[in-house]
Scaffold this active site. Structure first.
Site, short mmCIF file in Angstrom:
data_model
loop_
_atom_site.label_atom_id
_atom_site.label_comp_id
_atom_site.label_asym_id
_atom_site.label_seq_id
_atom_site.Cartn_x
_atom_site.Cartn_y
_atom_site.Cartn_z
CE1 TYR A 180 14.28 -4.34 4.66
CE2 TYR A 180 16.28 -3.78 3.47
CZ TYR A 180 15.10 -4.50 3.56
OH TYR A 180 14.75 -5.35 2.55
CE LYS A 229 -0.65 -8.26 10.01
NZ LYS A 229 -1.56 -9.07 9.18
CG ASP A 231 -2.63 -9.72 5.76
OD1 ASP A 231 -2.92 -8.50 5.69
OD2 ASP A 231 -3.16 -10.48 6.59
CG ASP A 266 12.83 -6.20 0.09
OD1 ASP A 266 13.39 -5.96 -1.00
OD2 ASP A 266 13.03 -7.23 0.76
CG ASP A 296 11.29 -8.91 -5.19
OD1 ASP A 296 11.79 -7.78 -5.39
OD2 ASP A 296 11.98 -9.95 -5.04
C1 IPM Z 1 16.15 -4.42 -2.94
C2 IPM Z 1 17.04 -5.52 -2.45
C3 IPM Z 1 17.82 -5.01 -1.24
C4 IPM Z 1 16.82 -4.61 -0.17
C5 IPM Z 1 18.87 -5.97 -0.68
C6 IPM Z 1 19.86 -6.41 -1.75
C7 IPM Z 1 19.59 -5.40 0.50
O1 IPM Z 1 16.29 -6.66 -2.16
O2 IPM Z 1 16.67 -3.35 -3.30
O3 IPM Z 1 14.93 -4.63 -2.98
O4 IPM Z 1 16.35 -5.47 0.60
O5 IPM Z 1 16.49 -3.45 -0.09
MG MG Z 2 14.26 -6.52 -2.72
#
Ligand code: IPM
Ligand code: MG
Length: 361
Positions: free
Chosen positions: A143, A194, A226, A250, A254
């Site tokens: 990032y 990885k 993975d 990230d 999710d």
């Molecule tokens: C998160 C989001 C952010 C990230 C985006 C909105 C920049 O997806 O906080 O997980 O990638 O960190």
């Molecule tokens: Mg995110």
């Protein structure tokens, strides 16, 4: 005398203002019971800031955050800002805020609520009892690595470049947070990398392994990313604490969110060495349902609870909020994202009112 906290309030975009309003009401409702006072200081971030002052993280906002005891953020982003140059995009504001406050450690808990077990797309027996924590490195890795950009090669072709890089110091400091976190949980830490392909991951693995000597009470394991993604949906109960880099975290957070039924349930805490922490839901700004009173405010409310626990050291107040939420879910109230048969559908505002009612009982 009540303890007074100054809270920077960054509502942002999309559903941000609606869910933030609920979280602030819940905090106001709980304050007198724990002898707390909150001074909420609103500040602009993301698309809202771009529209108002032409940049996604105005200097005044960063200053407001620095002078606060904690920062509450709802969500940023929306399609109307997606075609702006990168330095003017809402996401850039959020990243600058994380970097500006030195928030290198991002804690993302994923806990399955028994009441919501049928809201997940996974089988109930797979997710029952899941309680894990993703510790994501937040101010380094791909990032932030240099060089980055879209360049033109000697042959005139465009070439996009990002760099995944970690220094040993950066790895060690997130590693320590992760070991400490695991120690307070079930004592199991899984480091995700990885290392079979990437040198940066090899260094990550070497440092984590070396650090583990200082934490003999924590059991350290390693997984490739993975495989970790697969294991999270195959057998998530094997995980207690996961530590990983910015990009992998990230993605994995999710996935972890969906174990709990809805990404609308997941809070997060971002912490630095010192100074105010930032507390925000894992989900985004959901522009498709913004302004319609359909959003689930619970991740935002749980973020406020995390703020009380990790940012302000008020665990009892945090617990009261979490218990109120459990009570409301037990009563069968659900926002659209959590809805299942036999439950009562409520909007964002109403969910907030129900929480406040539960708090007073
Ligand atoms: C998160 C989001 C952010 C990230 C985006 C909105 C920049 O997806 O906080 O997980 O990638 O960190
Ligand atoms: Mg995110």
């Amino acid at each position: 005398m009540a303890t007074t906290y100054r809270i920077a309030v960054l509502a942002g975009d999309g559903i941000g203002p609606e869910i933030m309003a609920v979280a602030l009401d819940v905090l106001r409702a709980i304050a007198p019971r724990f002898d707390l006072e909150f001074e909420f200081v609103p500040a602009l971030v993301g698309g809202a800031a771009i529209d108002a002052v032409g940049e996604p993280l105005p200097a005044a906002t960063l200053e407001t955050c620095r002078q606060s005891d904690a920062v509450l953020l709802a969500a940023i982003g929306g399609t109307q800002w997606d075609s702006l140059p990168r330095h003017l995009r809402p996401e850039t504001g959020l990243l600058a805020l994380r970097a500006g406050l030195g928030l290198f450690a991002n804690l993302r808990p994923a806990k399955v609520f028994p009441q919501l077990i049928h809201a997940s797309s996974l089988k109930p027996e797979v997710i029952a009892g899941v309680d894990l924590m993703v510790v994501r490195e937040l101010t380094g890795g791909i990032y932030f690595g240099q060089p980055r950009g879209i360049f033109t090669t000697e042959t005139g072709e465009q070439r996009g470049v990002n760099t995944m890089a970690y220094t040993a110091t950066e790895i060690d400091r997130i590693g320590r947070v992760a070991f400490e976190t695991a120690r307070k949980r079930q004592g199991k830490l899984c480091s995700v990398d990885k290392a079979n392909v990437l040198e940066v991951s090899q260094l990550w693995r070497d440092r984590l392994t070396a650090l583990s000597k200082e934490y003999p009470d924590v059991e350290l394991t390693h997984l490739y990313v993975d495989n970790a993604a697969m294991q999270l949906v195959r057998a998530p109960k094997q995980f207690d604490t996961i530590v990983t880099s910015n990009l992998f975290g990230d993605i994995l957070s999710d996935i972890a969110a969906m174990l709990t039924g809805s990404i609308g349930m997941l809070p997060s805490a971002s912490l630095g060495e010192s100074g105010p922490g930032l507390f925000e839901p894992v989900h985004g700004s959901a522009p498709d349902i913004a302004g319609q009173d359909k959003a689930n405010p619970l991740a935002m409310v749980l973020s406020a609870a995390m703020m009380l626990r990790y940012g302000l050291n008020q665990p009892a107040a945090a617990q009261a909020i979490e218990e109120a939420m459990t009570a409301v879910l037990d009563q069968g109230y659900r926002t659209g994202d959590l809805m299942s048969e036999g439950c009562t559908l409520v909007g964002c505002r109403e969910m907030g009112n129900l929480l406040i009612k539960a708090l007073s009982q």
